[in-house]
Scaffold this motif. Structure first.
Motif, PDB file in Angstrom:
ATOM      1  N   ALA A 672       0.824  -1.219   0.000  1.00  0.00           N
ATOM      2  CA  ALA A 672       0.000   0.000   0.000  1.00  0.00           C
ATOM      3  C   ALA A 672       0.853   1.262   0.000  1.00  0.00           C
ATOM      4  O   ALA A 672       0.343   2.361  -0.251  1.00  0.00           O
ATOM      5  CB  ALA A 672      -0.901  -0.005   1.242  1.00  0.00           C
ATOM      6  N   GLY A 673       2.147   1.134   0.283  1.00  0.00           N
ATOM      7  CA  GLY A 673       3.019   2.305   0.391  1.00  0.00           C
ATOM      8  C   GLY A 673       3.399   2.878  -0.966  1.00  0.00           C
ATOM      9  O   GLY A 673       3.271   2.225  -2.006  1.00  0.00           O
ATOM     10  N   SER A 674       3.879   4.120  -0.932  1.00  0.00           N
ATOM     11  CA  SER A 674       4.349   4.793  -2.146  1.00  0.00           C
ATOM     12  C   SER A 674       5.860   4.848  -2.130  1.00  0.00           C
ATOM     13  O   SER A 674       6.457   5.364  -1.178  1.00  0.00           O
ATOM     14  CB  SER A 674       3.782   6.220  -2.211  1.00  0.00           C
ATOM     15  N   VAL A 676       9.512   6.178  -2.996  1.00  0.00           N
ATOM     16  CA  VAL A 676      10.039   7.530  -3.197  1.00  0.00           C
ATOM     17  C   VAL A 676      11.361   7.473  -3.940  1.00  0.00           C
ATOM     18  O   VAL A 676      12.101   6.492  -3.865  1.00  0.00           O
ATOM     19  CB  VAL A 676      10.242   8.261  -1.846  1.00  0.00           C
ATOM     20  N   THR A 677      11.656   8.558  -4.655  1.00  0.00           N
ATOM     21  CA  THR A 677      12.932   8.673  -5.339  1.00  0.00           C
ATOM     22  C   THR A 677      13.945   9.299  -4.401  1.00  0.00           C
ATOM     23  O   THR A 677      13.628   9.716  -3.293  1.00  0.00           O
ATOM     24  CB  THR A 677      12.799   9.558  -6.592  1.00  0.00           C
ATOM     25  N   ARG A 678      15.165   9.409  -4.888  1.00  0.00           N
ATOM     26  CA  ARG A 678      16.221  10.017  -4.081  1.00  0.00           C
ATOM     27  C   ARG A 678      15.905  11.451  -3.688  1.00  0.00           C
ATOM     28  O   ARG A 678      16.338  11.929  -2.646  1.00  0.00           O
ATOM     29  CB  ARG A 678      17.535   9.979  -4.836  1.00  0.00           C
ATOM     30  N   LEU A 679      15.129  12.168  -4.540  1.00  0.00           N
ATOM     31  CA  LEU A 679      14.822  13.565  -4.253  1.00  0.00           C
ATOM     32  C   LEU A 679      13.942  13.707  -3.016  1.00  0.00           C
ATOM     33  O   LEU A 679      13.950  14.743  -2.351  1.00  0.00           O
ATOM     34  CB  LEU A 679      14.131  14.205  -5.466  1.00  0.00           C
ATOM     35  N   ASP A 680      13.158  12.661  -2.739  1.00  0.00           N
ATOM     36  CA  ASP A 680      12.253  12.719  -1.585  1.00  0.00           C
ATOM     37  C   ASP A 680      12.790  11.958  -0.377  1.00  0.00           C
ATOM     38  O   ASP A 680      12.080  11.766   0.605  1.00  0.00           O
ATOM     39  CB  ASP A 680      10.890  12.127  -1.970  1.00  0.00           C
ATOM     40  N   GLU A 681      14.044  11.553  -0.450  1.00  0.00           N
ATOM     41  CA  GLU A 681      14.601  10.682   0.580  1.00  0.00           C
ATOM     42  C   GLU A 681      14.597  11.329   1.963  1.00  0.00           C
ATOM     43  O   GLU A 681      14.391  10.650   2.979  1.00  0.00           O
ATOM     44  CB  GLU A 681      16.038  10.319   0.183  1.00  0.00           C
ATOM     45  N   ALA A 682      14.807  12.654   2.016  1.00  0.00           N
ATOM     46  CA  ALA A 682      14.877  13.348   3.303  1.00  0.00           C
ATOM     47  C   ALA A 682      13.559  14.038   3.653  1.00  0.00           C
ATOM     48  O   ALA A 682      13.532  14.880   4.542  1.00  0.00           O
ATOM     49  CB  ALA A 682      16.011  14.366   3.288  1.00  0.00           C
ATOM     50  N   ARG A 683      12.495  13.690   2.946  1.00  0.00           N
ATOM     51  CA  ARG A 683      11.207  14.338   3.182  1.00  0.00           C
ATOM     52  C   ARG A 683      10.239  13.393   3.882  1.00  0.00           C
ATOM     53  O   ARG A 683      10.463  12.190   3.969  1.00  0.00           O
ATOM     54  CB  ARG A 683      10.610  14.822   1.860  1.00  0.00           C
ATOM     55  N   THR A 684       9.118  13.982   4.303  1.00  0.00           N
ATOM     56  CA  THR A 684       8.124  13.196   5.028  1.00  0.00           C
ATOM     57  C   THR A 684       7.570  12.058   4.180  1.00  0.00           C
ATOM     58  O   THR A 684       7.139  11.023   4.713  1.00  0.00           O
ATOM     59  CB  THR A 684       6.975  14.127   5.470  1.00  0.00           C
ATOM     60  N   ALA A 685       7.587  12.239   2.856  1.00  0.00           N
ATOM     61  CA  ALA A 685       7.047  11.202   1.963  1.00  0.00           C
ATOM     62  C   ALA A 685       7.805   9.889   2.081  1.00  0.00           C
ATOM     63  O   ALA A 685       7.268   8.825   1.728  1.00  0.00           O
ATOM     64  CB  ALA A 685       7.088  11.702   0.520  1.00  0.00           C
ATOM     65  N   ARG A 687       8.604   6.830   3.579  1.00  0.00           N
ATOM     66  CA  ARG A 687       8.103   5.941   4.637  1.00  0.00           C
ATOM     67  C   ARG A 687       8.875   4.628   4.667  1.00  0.00           C
ATOM     68  O   ARG A 687       8.484   3.675   5.336  1.00  0.00           O
ATOM     69  CB  ARG A 687       6.620   5.644   4.445  1.00  0.00           C
ATOM     70  N   GLY A 688       9.975   4.574   3.908  1.00  0.00           N
ATOM     71  CA  GLY A 688      10.820   3.382   3.962  1.00  0.00           C
ATOM     72  C   GLY A 688      10.645   2.457   2.774  1.00  0.00           C
ATOM     73  O   GLY A 688      11.015   1.288   2.855  1.00  0.00           O
ATOM     74  N   LEU A 689      10.099   3.001   1.664  1.00  0.00           N
ATOM     75  CA  LEU A 689       9.975   2.197   0.449  1.00  0.00           C
ATOM     76  C   LEU A 689      10.636   2.984  -0.674  1.00  0.00           C
ATOM     77  O   LEU A 689      10.149   4.037  -1.084  1.00  0.00           O
ATOM     78  CB  LEU A 689       8.508   1.940   0.119  1.00  0.00           C
ATOM     79  N   ALA A 690      11.778   2.473  -1.153  1.00  0.00           N
ATOM     80  CA  ALA A 690      12.569   3.205  -2.138  1.00  0.00           C
ATOM     81  C   ALA A 690      12.198   2.768  -3.550  1.00  0.00           C
ATOM     82  O   ALA A 690      11.938   1.593  -3.809  1.00  0.00           O
ATOM     83  CB  ALA A 690      14.060   2.966  -1.889  1.00  0.00           C
ATOM     84  N   GLN A 691      12.186   3.744  -4.457  1.00  0.00           N
ATOM     85  CA  GLN A 691      11.916   3.448  -5.864  1.00  0.00           C
ATOM     86  C   GLN A 691      13.207   3.000  -6.539  1.00  0.00           C
ATOM     87  O   GLN A 691      14.271   3.600  -6.324  1.00  0.00           O
ATOM     88  CB  GLN A 691      11.386   4.714  -6.564  1.00  0.00           C
ATOM     89  N   LEU A 692      13.116   1.942  -7.339  1.00  0.00           N
ATOM     90  CA  LEU A 692      14.299   1.453  -8.049  1.00  0.00           C
ATOM     91  C   LEU A 692      14.774   2.546  -8.990  1.00  0.00           C
ATOM     92  O   LEU A 692      14.011   3.052  -9.818  1.00  0.00           O
ATOM     93  CB  LEU A 692      13.955   0.180  -8.818  1.00  0.00           C
ATOM     94  N   GLU A 693      16.054   2.951  -8.875  1.00  0.00           N
ATOM     95  CA  GLU A 693      16.545   4.104  -9.620  1.00  0.00           C
ATOM     96  C   GLU A 693      16.735   3.834 -11.099  1.00  0.00           C
ATOM     97  O   GLU A 693      16.464   4.664 -11.930  1.00  0.00           O
ATOM     98  CB  GLU A 693      17.866   4.571  -9.024  1.00  0.00           C
ATOM     99  N   ARG A 694      17.244   2.667 -11.421  1.00  0.00           N
ATOM    100  CA  ARG A 694      17.536   2.344 -12.824  1.00  0.00           C
ATOM    101  C   ARG A 694      16.837   1.056 -13.198  1.00  0.00           C
ATOM    102  O   ARG A 694      17.468   0.012 -13.343  1.00  0.00           O
ATOM    103  CB  ARG A 694      19.040   2.214 -13.027  1.00  0.00           C
ATOM    104  N   PRO A 695      15.486   1.074 -13.399  1.00  0.00           N
ATOM    105  CA  PRO A 695      14.790  -0.179 -13.695  1.00  0.00           C
ATOM    106  C   PRO A 695      15.234  -0.813 -15.002  1.00  0.00           C
ATOM    107  O   PRO A 695      15.019  -1.994 -15.216  1.00  0.00           O
ATOM    108  CB  PRO A 695      13.322   0.257 -13.743  1.00  0.00           C
ATOM    109  N   ASP A 696      15.879  -0.017 -15.897  1.00  0.00           N
ATOM    110  CA  ASP A 696      16.355  -0.599 -17.154  1.00  0.00           C
ATOM    111  C   ASP A 696      17.608  -1.434 -16.947  1.00  0.00           C
ATOM    112  O   ASP A 696      17.972  -2.244 -17.784  1.00  0.00           O
ATOM    113  CB  ASP A 696      16.652   0.520 -18.162  1.00  0.00           C
TER     114      ASP A 696
END
Length: 702
Positions: A672-674, A676-685, A687-696
């Motif tokens: 259910a979590g969203s 986040v990219t590296r840009l949001d790493e230090a923000r409230t968004a 919640r401990g679920l990181a977006q894969l940076e280079r899916p290719d």
């Protein structure tokens, strides 16, 4: 029998003169008042902690969930709390010494004996009761998670190790309230620390605090090594271990082989003082050089015992915050092993000036220079990892940057000191103080503070405040630079170390610069505490319960934050070196298993606390010659250890249903979590679920 004899039998040499407050009343100088004030802070601080826990009504939880716990994670946190408390004292003492020397032209405000006590406690605390417990804490928490284990190999022994380390720290703290600590430096060279030259309580405090804590550290080393050899998850062969675990393995081996010489040396010194032996005296067959060799047989490997885990920490943080697989993994492993072996071959460079032949000095000088080679390999590998990386300048990376500049400088001055001719020139000057701190602070303390910021979210489920972390990191880096770089120059100018005052006014300007740096370091310590306080207040906004706030690469990030006490619902099947990064790239992260199984975990036990309390009282009774109490405490320790062997129920079962419910709830939260990219790493968004940076790029190495 005289009227005093029953009291002597009961209290040994403990009397009113042992109280710093009484001494301050008798002799109210600034130096004595500072000593009495420090003792009062310990007493008031202890009472405040007791009152606070009582106000919270947390005694039962403290006993059942923490003090008797065998969970490696909780034991690791308690190690780190112990280290941070002791660090506060050690840093304040360091700043006090810089203040004394800044105003030390023709005098100062501290008595020479008090200054000697300060540099002895500062060195003893920072090495034995800050750096080593901090490292043991980080290893305890992270290593079993990184290798996919449920706990360390010997959970009860782990608790006992913590108890013995806490005993040593407690004795050092008690010396502020009863008696005085040693004035013989952290190395405690005899014959100065012998009974003839120093009959007070100081050397005895040093002996028992270091000896008892040393036994605990040796047990930790055995525990860490066996855990890595025997408890790795299926598929995690040695060359799939994270580099931090490799450094832990080499550190554990150093602990096992380097700590016993120190324990033996302290016990032989105790035999000299208590039983009139003459191992290290100037007469009756004694030879103090035997002590010097034994001490540095421990002392130099000790430097790498401290630095190697920091190398492992930087290897983890640099790879994570560069978004790349660690460059030159195999060479880093071999360099780590080379350093750990070479660390046992260079101890004599600590006493080039103490009488051995030029040829012996040359041999040890060359061996010392050789250590720079594998260390240089590591630095180049870290730089290659950064090259073309997707770098985020987070707090751990700021510490890594400070480490690069400052540690390399410290290493180069080490190569200079490996040359016996240069060592003769700067022997016993502040140049040595600058070099030692130039290695230990950037190389060890920065690494540990980096790990504190990096893994804090894993331990407590929320991140530390990023802004205050940056402020603190910069204050540490600049504070170190202003404090210790002037000492190099002062050393070249001839300022001796361990000197409370001086007569050459040319030293004074640089002493004032060093004092300014010490103020920055005190500010860094204060901001570190403020950062923790504000992070706890904002923990809801900083929460990362899903477990992976930094887009991590290793197995500890594959669990919730904080992890369950059994670590993994099912043991991971390792397929790659950066297995969690590979699992995220290939879509096998966050998979629900077909079935769950019961998990067997160790029971809590009070053995560690019993040994801690009995050993602390034993040490105190030996310091003050209270023999009946010493015999009683020794008997309690023996009975407690024997009684433990009769305990038949040592484990409990966590039902599969309970494991399944907790794991499914976490997986549902992840789904259910969203991300986040590296840009949001230090923000409230985050919640401990990181977006894969280079899916290719599906390969975790890329």
């Amino acid at each position: 029998m005289t009227p005093d004899q029953p009291l002597n039998w009961l209290l040994g040499r403990l009397d009113l003169s042992a109280l710093p407050i009484w001494q301050a009343i008798q002799n109210p100088t600034v130096s004595e008042l500072i000593g009495a004030g420090a003792g009062m802070i310990v007493i008031v601080g202890g009472l405040a902690v007791i009152a606070f826990i009582t106000w919270l009504g947390a005694w039962r939880a403290l006993w059942c969930d923490w003090l008797t716990s065998t969970d490696h994670k909780r034991i690791g946190i308690m190690y780190i709390v112990l280290a941070l408390v002791m660090m506060a004292r050690g840093v304040i003492e360091g700043a006090l010494m810089r203040t004394q020397q800044a105003f030390g032209l023709h005098g100062g405000f501290l008595a020479p004996d008090h200054f000697a006590e300060l540099f002895t406690t500062h060195g003893t605390i920072m090495i034995f009761f800050v750096a080593m417990p901090f490292i043991a804490g980080v290893i305890n928490y992270i290593m079993p998670l990184q290798i996919g284990a449920r706990d360390v190999a010997f959970p009860v022994m782990n608790q006992v190790s913590l108890g013995l380390t806490a005993t040593g720290a407690a004795l050092v703290m008690i010396s502020l309230v009863l008696g005085r600590f040693s004035t013989g430096s952290w190395a405690a060279y005899p014959p100065y620390t012998g009974l003839d030259f120093n009959p007070g309580t100081g050397p005895d405090y040093w002996i028992w605090s270091v000896a008892i804590a040393g036994i605990g550290t040796t047990l930790s080393g055995i525990n860490f090594a066996v855990t890595i050899y025997k408890e790795r998850a299926p598929g995690m062969h040695l060359f799939r271990m994270p580099l931090f675990c490799w450094t832990v393995l080499c550190t554990a081996i150093i602990m096992i082989f380097a700590m016993p010489p120190l324990t033996v040396a302290t016990l032989m010194l105790a035999a000299d003082r208590y039983l009139d032996f003459h191992f290290f005296t100037n007469d009756l067959g004694g030879n103090m050089m035997n002590y010097v060799n034994l001490f540095w047989l421990f002392g130099h490997p000790e430097v790498y015992l401290l630095v190697l885990p920091a190398y492992g920490i930087f290897s983890e943080t640099i790879a994570t915050f560069s978004g790349k697989r660690l460059y030159g993994y195999n060479s880093l492993v071999y360099a780590t092993m080379a350093i750990s072996v070479l660390s046992f071959t260079v101890w004599l460079h600590h006493f080039f000036t103490m009488g051995q032949s030029a040829n012996v000095n040359i041999a040890f000088g060359i061996a010392s220079m050789c250590i720079a080679v594998p260390t240089g390999v590591k630095v180049y590998d870290w730089m290659a990892t950064l090259f073309r990386g997707r770098i985020r300048m987070s707090v751990p990376m700021i510490y890594a940057t400070g480490f690069f500049f400052l540690f390399v400088t410290g290493g180069l001055t080490g190569v200079m000191l490996a040359n016996p001719t240069i060592s003769y020139q700067v022997h016993n000057t502040l140049f040595l103080v600058a070099h030692f701190h130039n290695v230990i602070i950037p190389g060890v303390l920065f690494g540990l503070l980096s790990s504190y910021h990096y893994w804090f979210p894993k331990a407590f489920g929320f991140r530390l405040h990023e802004g205050w972390g940056r402020v603190s990191a910069l204050l540490w880096i600049f504070g170190f630079s202003f404090t210790f770089f002037p000492l190099y120059v002062l050393g070249f100018m001839g300022m001796p170390r361990r000197s409370a005052n001086f007569t050459d006014p040319a030293f004074e300007p640089l002493m004032l610069v060093a004092l300014f740096g010490a103020c920055l370091i005190l500010s860094a310590l204060a901001t570190l505490l403020f950062q923790l306080w504000i992070s706890i207040r904002q923990r809801e906004n900083l929460a990362v319960p899903l477990g992976d706030p930094w887009n991590g690469r290793t197995l500890e990030w594959a669990t919730s934050s904080p992890p369950p006490h059994y670590n993994f619902a099912i043991l991971p099947q390792v397929r790659d070196r950066d297995d969690f990064a590979d699992a995220k790239a290939t879509g096998r992260a966050y998979e629900q298993p077909d079935q769950y199984e019961d998990i067997e975990m160790p029971n809590n036990t009070a053995l560690g606390m019993i040994l801690c309390l009995a050993a602390t009282t034993l040490g105190l009774s030996l310091v003050f010659y209270i023999w009946w109490l010493a015999i009683l405490c020794a008997a309690i320790i023996l009975v407690a250890c024997v009684a433990r062997t009769f305990t038949l129920s040592t484990t409990h079962i966590v039902p599969a249903e309970e494991v399944a419910a907790e794991h499914r709830a976490w997986l549902a939260a992840v789904e259910a979590g969203s991300a986040v990219t590296r840009l949001d790493e230090a923000r409230t968004a985050n919640r401990g679920l990181a977006q894969l940076e280079r899916p290719d790029l599906m390969k975790a190495a890329q």
